[in-house]
Enzyme design. Structure first.
Site, PDB file in Angstrom:
ATOM      1  N   CYS A  81       0.847  -1.189   0.000  1.00 41.02           N
ATOM      2  CA  CYS A  81       0.000   0.000   0.000  1.00 41.02           C
ATOM      3  C   CYS A  81       0.885   1.243   0.000  1.00 41.02           C
ATOM      4  CB  CYS A  81      -0.870  -0.039   1.268  1.00 41.02           C
ATOM      5  SG  CYS A  81      -1.891   1.403   1.558  1.00 41.02           S
ATOM      6  N   GLY A  82       0.354   2.335  -0.492  1.00 40.64           N
ATOM      7  CA  GLY A  82       1.094   3.590  -0.442  1.00 40.64           C
ATOM      8  C   GLY A  82       1.395   4.040   0.980  1.00 40.64           C
TER       9      GLY A  82
END
Length: 164
Positions: free
Chosen positions: A41-42
């Protein structure tokens, strides 16, 4: 007529990433930061900030509990051993991690059903919007705040200090 008491955070249990069942009564008198996590995930770099908070405040009673979740963009596809290895080698994570859970929907882990009701999000919504949503719980087991994914772990430091 009997009235049923709302559950307490200490009424729940979960399975660690190593496969052990842990009753949350183990965490009585601790300040908890409960986070749904993902490895792809970012927001994954937040593991570093979470670990830094844990190292700084664990001796004063802070416990961070990471719950991998694959419900958002399939960003946590790995097995328990892959997740643990990634977190340990990439970010030096030593705080407790748990088995992958759902945080929304009919299969949501009972803990997250409780957390989202106790601390609704923006406009009263109970659903978790994305990975790295954080729930801060005081030493008495009361859910005191919910933080969105955008809230960096270091942004929570003052609130954590107040509870410690």
């Amino acid at each position: 007529m009997t009235t049923q008491l709302a559950p307490s955070i200490y009424d729940f249990s979960a399975t660690t990433i190593e496969g052990q069942s842990i009753n949350f009564s183990t965490y009585k008198d601790k300040v908890l930061l409960i986070v749904n996590t993902a490895s792809q995930c970012g927001f994954t770099p937040q593991y570093q900030g979470l670990q830094a908070l844990y190292e700084k405040y664990a001796d004063r009673g802070l416990v961070i509990l990471g719950f991998p979740c694959n419900q958002f963009g399939q960003q946590e596809p790995g097995s328990a051993s892959e997740i643990r290895s990634f977190c340990e080698t990439r970010f030096g994570v030593t705080f407790p991690l748990f088995q992958k859970v759902d945080v929304n929907g009919k299969d949501a882990h009972p803990l997250f059903q409780y957390l989202t009701k106790a601390a609704p999000g923006l406009f009263g919504t109970e659903t978790v919007k994305w990975n790295f949503t954080k729930f801060l719980v005081d030493r008495n087991g009361k859910v005191v705040e919910r933080y969105p994914s955008l809230a960096k772990p270091e942004d929570l430091e003052k609130a954590i200090q107040k509870l410690l």
